[in-house]
Design an enzyme around this catalytic site. Structure first.
Site, PDB file in Angstrom:
ATOM      1  N   CYS A   1       0.829  -1.204   0.000  1.00 42.51           N
ATOM      2  CA  CYS A   1       0.000   0.000   0.000  1.00 42.51           C
ATOM      3  C   CYS A   1       0.862   1.251   0.000  1.00 42.51           C
ATOM      4  O   CYS A   1       0.379   2.345  -0.249  1.00 42.51           O
ATOM      5  CB  CYS A   1      -0.924   0.012   1.205  1.00 42.51           C
ATOM      6  SG  CYS A   1       0.003   0.157   2.725  1.00 42.51           S
TER       7      CYS A   1
ATOM      8  N   GLU B   1      -5.787   2.087  -8.420  1.00 38.79           N
ATOM      9  CA  GLU B   1      -4.656   1.401  -7.798  1.00 38.79           C
ATOM     10  C   GLU B   1      -4.438   0.105  -8.582  1.00 38.79           C
ATOM     11  O   GLU B   1      -5.351  -0.719  -8.671  1.00 38.79           O
ATOM     12  CB  GLU B   1      -5.009   1.073  -6.338  1.00 38.79           C
ATOM     13  CG  GLU B   1      -3.904   0.345  -5.618  1.00 38.79           C
ATOM     14  CD  GLU B   1      -4.288  -0.051  -4.183  1.00 38.79           C
ATOM     15  OE1 GLU B   1      -5.401  -0.570  -3.979  1.00 38.79           O
ATOM     16  OE2 GLU B   1      -3.464   0.156  -3.276  1.00 38.79           O
TER      17      GLU B   1
HETATM   18  P1  NAD Z   1      -9.457  -6.701   0.375  1.00 37.30           P
HETATM   19  O1  NAD Z   1     -10.184  -5.432   0.629  1.00 37.30           O
HETATM   20  O2  NAD Z   1      -9.883  -7.554  -0.759  1.00 37.30           O
HETATM   21  O3  NAD Z   1      -9.506  -7.642   1.674  1.00 37.30           O
HETATM   22  C1  NAD Z   1      -9.211  -7.158   2.963  1.00 37.30           C
HETATM   23  C2  NAD Z   1     -10.017  -7.946   3.981  1.00 37.30           C
HETATM   24  O4  NAD Z   1     -11.414  -7.706   3.762  1.00 37.30           O
HETATM   25  C3  NAD Z   1      -9.803  -9.444   3.908  1.00 37.30           C
HETATM   26  O5  NAD Z   1      -9.703  -9.959   5.212  1.00 37.30           O
HETATM   27  C4  NAD Z   1     -11.054  -9.945   3.199  1.00 37.30           C
HETATM   28  O6  NAD Z   1     -11.433 -11.240   3.609  1.00 37.30           O
HETATM   29  C5  NAD Z   1     -12.104  -8.943   3.578  1.00 37.30           C
HETATM   30  N1  NAD Z   1     -13.109  -8.748   2.528  1.00 37.30           N
HETATM   31  C6  NAD Z   1     -12.927  -8.860   1.184  1.00 37.30           C
HETATM   32  N2  NAD Z   1     -14.080  -8.604   0.537  1.00 37.30           N
HETATM   33  C7  NAD Z   1     -15.008  -8.314   1.472  1.00 37.30           C
HETATM   34  C8  NAD Z   1     -16.387  -7.943   1.418  1.00 37.30           C
HETATM   35  N3  NAD Z   1     -17.026  -7.832   0.257  1.00 37.30           N
HETATM   36  N4  NAD Z   1     -17.018  -7.704   2.573  1.00 37.30           N
HETATM   37  C9  NAD Z   1     -16.387  -7.811   3.752  1.00 37.30           C
HETATM   38  N5  NAD Z   1     -15.081  -8.163   3.859  1.00 37.30           N
HETATM   39  C10 NAD Z   1     -14.385  -8.397   2.742  1.00 37.30           C
HETATM   40  O7  NAD Z   1      -7.899  -6.299   0.245  1.00 37.30           O
HETATM   41  P2  NAD Z   1      -6.684  -7.215  -0.201  1.00 37.30           P
HETATM   42  O8  NAD Z   1      -6.776  -7.484  -1.655  1.00 37.30           O
HETATM   43  O9  NAD Z   1      -6.533  -8.361   0.721  1.00 37.30           O
HETATM   44  O10 NAD Z   1      -5.475  -6.216   0.082  1.00 37.30           O
HETATM   45  C11 NAD Z   1      -5.014  -5.269  -0.835  1.00 37.30           C
HETATM   46  C12 NAD Z   1      -5.585  -3.902  -0.557  1.00 37.30           C
HETATM   47  O11 NAD Z   1      -5.269  -3.497   0.771  1.00 37.30           O
HETATM   48  C13 NAD Z   1      -4.987  -2.822  -1.449  1.00 37.30           C
HETATM   49  O12 NAD Z   1      -5.999  -1.954  -1.843  1.00 37.30           O
HETATM   50  C14 NAD Z   1      -3.973  -2.129  -0.548  1.00 37.30           C
HETATM   51  O13 NAD Z   1      -3.672  -0.793  -0.905  1.00 37.30           O
HETATM   52  C15 NAD Z   1      -4.704  -2.189   0.756  1.00 37.30           C
HETATM   53  N6  NAD Z   1      -3.791  -2.016   1.867  1.00 37.30           N
HETATM   54  C16 NAD Z   1      -3.861  -0.842   2.561  1.00 37.30           C
HETATM   55  C17 NAD Z   1      -2.979  -0.619   3.596  1.00 37.30           C
HETATM   56  C18 NAD Z   1      -3.043   0.665   4.381  1.00 37.30           C
HETATM   57  O14 NAD Z   1      -2.498   0.707   5.472  1.00 37.30           O
HETATM   58  N7  NAD Z   1      -3.703   1.697   3.897  1.00 37.30           N
HETATM   59  C19 NAD Z   1      -2.047  -1.595   3.953  1.00 37.30           C
HETATM   60  C20 NAD Z   1      -2.023  -2.784   3.230  1.00 37.30           C
HETATM   61  C21 NAD Z   1      -2.908  -2.990   2.191  1.00 37.30           C
END
Ligand code: NAD
Length: 498
Positions: free
Chosen positions: A281, A383
């Site tokens: 991120c 992104e």
């Molecule tokens: P994601 O949003 O797909 O998943 C994150 C979490 O949410 C997981 O535990 C997943 O099971 C859950 N989730 C997924 N879909 C859901 C839904 N429809 N309803 C409820 N929960 C749901 O993210 P990812 O692909 O695992 O991670 C990548 C993303 O995270 C990127 O956008 C990255 O920029 C972001 N990120 C942000 C930071 C920060 O500190 N700002 C740090 C790391 C990653």
């Protein structure tokens, strides 16, 4: 193939919901494990265990709680190689990068060893005649963390370390794509002396997240993931009366001023743009050279560096980066690159056709470098979360700073310059949460706090640093009077300090 269940009440338990999801090896594309997706009953069991254990834990001397983290830090170091291997096998990042992921979490655990100091509060003697007033910080009760796939060690520790050090019990819902490290962390916490029930790991998907959002036994939720889900979790948590901090996606720019050391800037862009295959991120995904000469020279330096990136499985200890997490992620990234070409950006290095011999079914993408990207293009707005760097040319510093200022996301940003005035002006004016001056990935250390602005963050308290001790505690203010020598009698007017 191994099975991944949950960690409830101090031990690993098999999933009973009947719902499972494959966990792939990103380098080979093979299914290496199955993770159970929790049912409502399994989540309820975890919360019940947490609720039963929490009061005693909160009542323990904070130094005693801190000592668990002293031991845990030692265990993390002792088990570093094993943890990194598990992490890389499911995530795909290189072993050294996996160790970085673990160490950044370990540093938060070191920071929370200061809990006895960090939880101290305020006391006003003589706030009125015979009256003392003080505030105390008390644990929220049961907290929950929902984490993304890209840092399966660091981000869970960002959350559970301060939460538990403050006296909370915790429910962790890790990413279902690489769920093994969090279970191992929970085991090591027990080995470090944590009582059963204080840290539970519930694997699952949307339905587990919705269960957490609705559960009346959970008082605070920390989320890190993509922006649409961060916004959803924040809204639902608030509606259900829970405090929440939710961190989302990013599009981090790096501005390269004409006076910058270009070799240093190019090296920084390589590490920050392509390290971990761009799945950070805080990855730099947009480079903004100021002036045509800076841009031409930068592209000239970057092109051979991107072309010669060493890409490999985590078992290749010389690899610069590994595969992306899933086939779907790879298809999405390739689709965006195609779109960039259609929209008229110049694909200077095209990694779309990259294949690694012996790993033809892996999710590898070669490094890609775009020039002449403009703010109206999808590859600029979205992104990408892959090994793709976009160069947007700016004529002036004002034109350059305007780009991150107007972008939807506000996680990180950097400027490369030798001019202190420009750097100071940039740090002061930019509307982004984490700023690097000649530092490409300005991820704050554990004793400062981590958080973006705009669509990169929802809520007002950041991860780790002193903010985390505020997020995981509630303030209670006590006014006490010991009425020796004070006349009694009812008072009907609002008491003031006359
Ligand atoms: P994601 O949003 O797909 O998943 C994150 C979490 O949410 C997981 O535990 C997943 O099971 C859950 N989730 C997924 N879909 C859901 C839904 N429809 N309803 C409820 N929960 C749901 O993210 P990812 O692909 O695992 O991670 C990548 C993303 O995270 C990127 O956008 C990255 O920029 C972001 N990120 C942000 C930071 C920060 O500190 N700002 C740090 C790391 C990653």
């Amino acid at each position: 193939m191994y099975q991944i269940g949950h960690f409830i009440d101090g031990k690993q338990v098999a999933g009973t919901s009947g719902r499972k999801q494959p966990v792939f090896n990103p380098a080979t594309g093979e299914i290496q494990a199955e993770v159970s997706l929790a049912s409502e009953a399994e989540l309820n069991a975890a919360v019940a265990s947490a609720q039963a254990a929490q009061p005693k834990w909160a009542a323990a001397n904070p130094q005693r709680r801190a000592r668990v983290f002293m031991k845990f830090v030692q265990l993390l170091n002792d088990n570093m190689n094993e943890l990194a291997e598990i992490l890389s096998r499911e995530h795909g990042k290189t072993i050294e990068d996996a160790k970085g992921d673990i160490v950044r979490g370990l540093e938060v655990c070191e920071f929370v060893i200061g809990a006895p100091h960090l939880m101290k509060s305020e006391f006003s003697e003589g706030a009125g005649p015979g009256i003392d007033m003080y505030s105390i910080r008390q644990a929220v009760g049961v907290g929950a963390g929902i984490t993304p796939f890209n840092f399966p060690a660091m981000i869970p520790m960002w959350m559970f370390a301060p939460a538990i050090a403050c006296g909370n019990a915790f429910i962790l819902k890790p990413s279902e794509r690489d769920p093994s490290v969090p279970i191992r962390l929970a085991e090591l916490m027990i080995e470090a002396g944590l009582p059963a029930g204080i840290l539970n790991v519930v694997n699952g998907d949307k339905s587990a997240v919705d269960g957490i959002l609705a559960h009346p036994g959970i008082g605070a939720i920390s989320f890190v993931g993509s922006t649409p889900i961060a916004r959803y979790v924040y809204g639902m948590a608030a509606m259900n009366g829970k405090r929440a901090q939710c961190f989302g996606g990013a599009k981090n720019h790096m501005i390269i001023m004409p006076d910058a050391d270009l070799d240093q800037a190019a090296n920084a862009l390589m590490g920050a743009g392509y390290g971990s295959a761009g799945e950070r991120c805080m990855a730099i995904s947009v480079a903004v050279p100021v002036g045509k000469e800076t841009a031409d020279r930068l592209i000239e330096k970057l092109t051979p560096m991107v072309e010669s990136l060493r890409i490999g499985p985590y078992t290749d200890d010389k690899a610069d980066m590994g595969p992306v997490i899933t086939k779907e992620a790879k298809a999405r990234i390739l689709g965006l690159i195609d779109k960039g070409v259609e929209e008229g950006a110049k694909l200077v290095v095209d990694g779309r056709a990259f294949q690694l011999q012996g790993y033809e079914n892996g999710n590898f993408i070669g490094g890609c470098l775009f020039d002449d990207v403009t703010p109206d293009m999808d590859i600029y707005k979205q992104e990408i979360f892959g090994p793709v760097l976009s160069v947007v040319r700016a004529k002036t510093y004002e034109e350059a700073i305007d780009l991150p200022m107007k972008h939807e996301y506000g996680n990180g940003v950097a400027i490369y310059t030798r001019d202190g005035d420009a750097a100071r002006d940039f740090a002061s004016r930019i509307n982004i949460g984490m700023v690097g001056i000649n530092v490409p990935i300005p991820v704050p250390l554990a004793y400062h706090s981590f958080g973006g602005w705009k669509s990169s963050s929802f809520g007002d308290l950041n991860q780790h640093g002193t903010d985390s001790f505020k997020f995981w505690t509630r303030t209670k203010t006590v006014t006490s009077r010991w009425p020796s020598g004070i006349k009694d009698g009812a008072e009907f007017v609002m008491p003031t300090m006359k």
